[in-house]
Design an enzyme around this catalytic site. Sequence first.
Site, short mmCIF file in Angstrom:
data_model
loop_
_atom_site.label_atom_id
_atom_site.label_comp_id
_atom_site.label_asym_id
_atom_site.label_seq_id
_atom_site.Cartn_x
_atom_site.Cartn_y
_atom_site.Cartn_z
N LYS A 87 -12.78 -15.68 4.76
CA LYS A 87 -13.81 -14.68 5.04
C LYS A 87 -13.77 -14.34 6.52
CE LYS A 87 -17.40 -12.65 2.90
NZ LYS A 87 -17.50 -12.15 1.54
N GLY A 184 -33.69 -7.44 -3.41
CA GLY A 184 -32.62 -6.72 -2.74
C GLY A 184 -32.05 -5.66 -3.64
N GLY A 186 -29.85 -3.11 -2.88
CA GLY A 186 -28.75 -2.41 -2.20
C GLY A 186 -27.71 -1.99 -3.22
N ASN A 187 -26.46 -1.98 -2.80
CA ASN A 187 -25.37 -1.50 -3.67
C ASN A 187 -25.35 -2.23 -5.01
OD1 ASN A 187 -24.31 0.39 -1.86
ND2 ASN A 187 -23.27 -1.24 -0.74
N VAL A 188 -25.39 -3.55 -4.97
CA VAL A 188 -25.27 -4.32 -6.21
C VAL A 188 -26.62 -4.42 -6.93
CG1 VAL A 188 -24.56 -6.50 -7.24
CG2 VAL A 188 -23.38 -5.66 -5.21
P1 NAD Z 1 -26.35 -4.34 0.46
O1 NAD Z 1 -26.40 -4.48 1.93
O2 NAD Z 1 -25.98 -3.02 -0.13
O3 NAD Z 1 -27.76 -4.76 -0.19
C1 NAD Z 1 -28.52 -5.82 0.26
C2 NAD Z 1 -29.95 -5.36 0.16
O4 NAD Z 1 -30.80 -6.46 0.43
C3 NAD Z 1 -30.30 -4.25 1.16
O5 NAD Z 1 -30.90 -3.17 0.48
C4 NAD Z 1 -31.26 -4.94 2.13
O6 NAD Z 1 -32.22 -4.06 2.65
C5 NAD Z 1 -31.88 -5.98 1.22
N1 NAD Z 1 -32.50 -7.12 1.90
C6 NAD Z 1 -32.09 -7.78 3.00
N2 NAD Z 1 -32.93 -8.79 3.28
C7 NAD Z 1 -33.87 -8.78 2.31
C8 NAD Z 1 -35.00 -9.59 2.03
N3 NAD Z 1 -35.34 -10.63 2.81
N4 NAD Z 1 -35.73 -9.31 0.93
C9 NAD Z 1 -35.41 -8.27 0.12
N5 NAD Z 1 -34.36 -7.45 0.35
C10 NAD Z 1 -33.61 -7.72 1.44
O7 NAD Z 1 -25.38 -5.49 -0.07
P2 NAD Z 1 -24.72 -5.61 -1.51
O8 NAD Z 1 -23.32 -5.13 -1.42
O9 NAD Z 1 -25.62 -5.04 -2.54
O10 NAD Z 1 -24.65 -7.20 -1.66
C11 NAD Z 1 -25.81 -7.94 -1.98
C12 NAD Z 1 -25.48 -9.42 -2.02
O11 NAD Z 1 -24.45 -9.65 -2.97
C13 NAD Z 1 -24.95 -9.99 -0.69
O12 NAD Z 1 -25.37 -11.32 -0.57
C14 NAD Z 1 -23.45 -9.94 -0.87
O13 NAD Z 1 -22.80 -10.89 -0.06
C15 NAD Z 1 -23.34 -10.29 -2.33
N6 NAD Z 1 -22.11 -9.82 -2.93
C16 NAD Z 1 -21.82 -8.50 -2.93
C17 NAD Z 1 -20.63 -8.07 -3.49
C18 NAD Z 1 -20.25 -6.62 -3.53
O14 NAD Z 1 -19.33 -6.26 -4.26
N7 NAD Z 1 -20.96 -5.75 -2.81
C19 NAD Z 1 -19.75 -9.01 -4.08
C20 NAD Z 1 -20.13 -10.36 -4.10
C21 NAD Z 1 -21.30 -10.76 -3.52
#
Ligand code: NAD
Length: 355
Positions: A87, A184, A186-188
């Site tokens: 990473k 949370g 976000g994207n996922v």
């Molecule tokens: P992202 O940045 O799009 O979404 C994260 C969301 O969490 C954001 O909307 C942010 O505002 C919110 N957030 C942050 N702190 C918070 C809190 N204390 N309470 C509530 N919401 C909060 O990221 P993502 O791509 O959706 O990924 C989310 C998680 O999944 C991360 O931990 C990432 O490492 C993990 N992940 C993502 C992927 C991927 O394909 N994107 C793959 C594996 C793991």
Amino acid sequence: MKVQPVHRGMFSHPDFAGHETVSFVSDEASGLKAIIAVHDTTLGPALGGCRRWAYDGETAALKDVLRLSRGMTLKNAVAGLDLGGGKAVILSDGKEATPAMWHAFGRTVNRLGGDYITAEDVGTGQAAVDAIAEASEHVRGTSAKGLGDPSPYTAWGVFSGLKAAVKHALGTDSLDGLTIAVQGTGNVGADVARLAREDGARLILADIREAAVTALAQELDASVVAVDQIHAAKADVFAPCALGGALNAKTIPQLTARVVAGAANNQLDMPEDAARLAERGILYAPDFVINAGGVISIALAEAFPAQEAMRARVGELGTVLSDIFKAADAGEGTTDSIAVRMARARIAASRENRC
Ligand code: NAD
């Protein structure tokens, strides 16, 4: 540019976990400050995304990259990929990243000679990955060669795993009538919420981005709670989809859900939190198993170029999780420890075959 593969005190760091190399990188011209951690390359080159984040100090960045890197070793092994774990984190100063910074990062990745393959993560989108690819061939998920944003595949894997967990713990094939609390959006997290809604779930959402969570709640007819309340919301499933550490000594006693299944990496604050969940009878889908859909889509883009075929491959995570849940019922340990053992067994077998 400087690459310093050794750090004083590194070997005794609590999260060091036998890393093969840890490189501290700086490029004064572009302002790049990064750490690249390669945990284990037994199964193949270490594939793991590059996170760009405004860390609360260098110590926090180091802890994050070491934990994420080890997690990638486990994730890639359990997902059946011939890839090791690594990473990178870039320490953001809050300013917009420039192409020069991504190019400098790409040149640094090159210096690792292919031991580390980078990809997108929180804070690094498609444009960043494409910019890194202008300087390095050790990148996956580019718009030229990949399936694009891995997030929808991560969400599909989380949804498949969440359904497997619900079936195991609550005995139902559908989410109809169940309540899912998503931390949370976000994207996922937003995609997981959409898939769960389509399957009949009611949703409770929380995010620090108020406008975005309000819009999603309107779209999905969901309710919104404060970010410090979402884990305790009255729900059947808690889906941590924000950052790490959602499951800890304070939050676990307050959970009402019987299932925890979400996308976030490093959901357990401490290893003993897995036992805390088990003691409360809460079924935990280990994060590095359930959220492997994205890395699968990056690693196997050429083998499964069509979306439906990739979804089917990612959906197999549900079966892997069902096997883990059954092993936990049989007294073989917590779901987390069983998943770690599965990963280590695959790595050990590969090491033996080499000898
Ligand atoms: P992202 O940045 O799009 O979404 C994260 C969301 O969490 C954001 O909307 C942010 O505002 C919110 N957030 C942050 N702190 C918070 C809190 N204390 N309470 C509530 N919401 C909060 O990221 P993502 O791509 O959706 O990924 C989310 C998680 O999944 C991360 O931990 C990432 O490492 C993990 N992940 C993502 C992927 C991927 O394909 N994107 C793959 C594996 C793991």
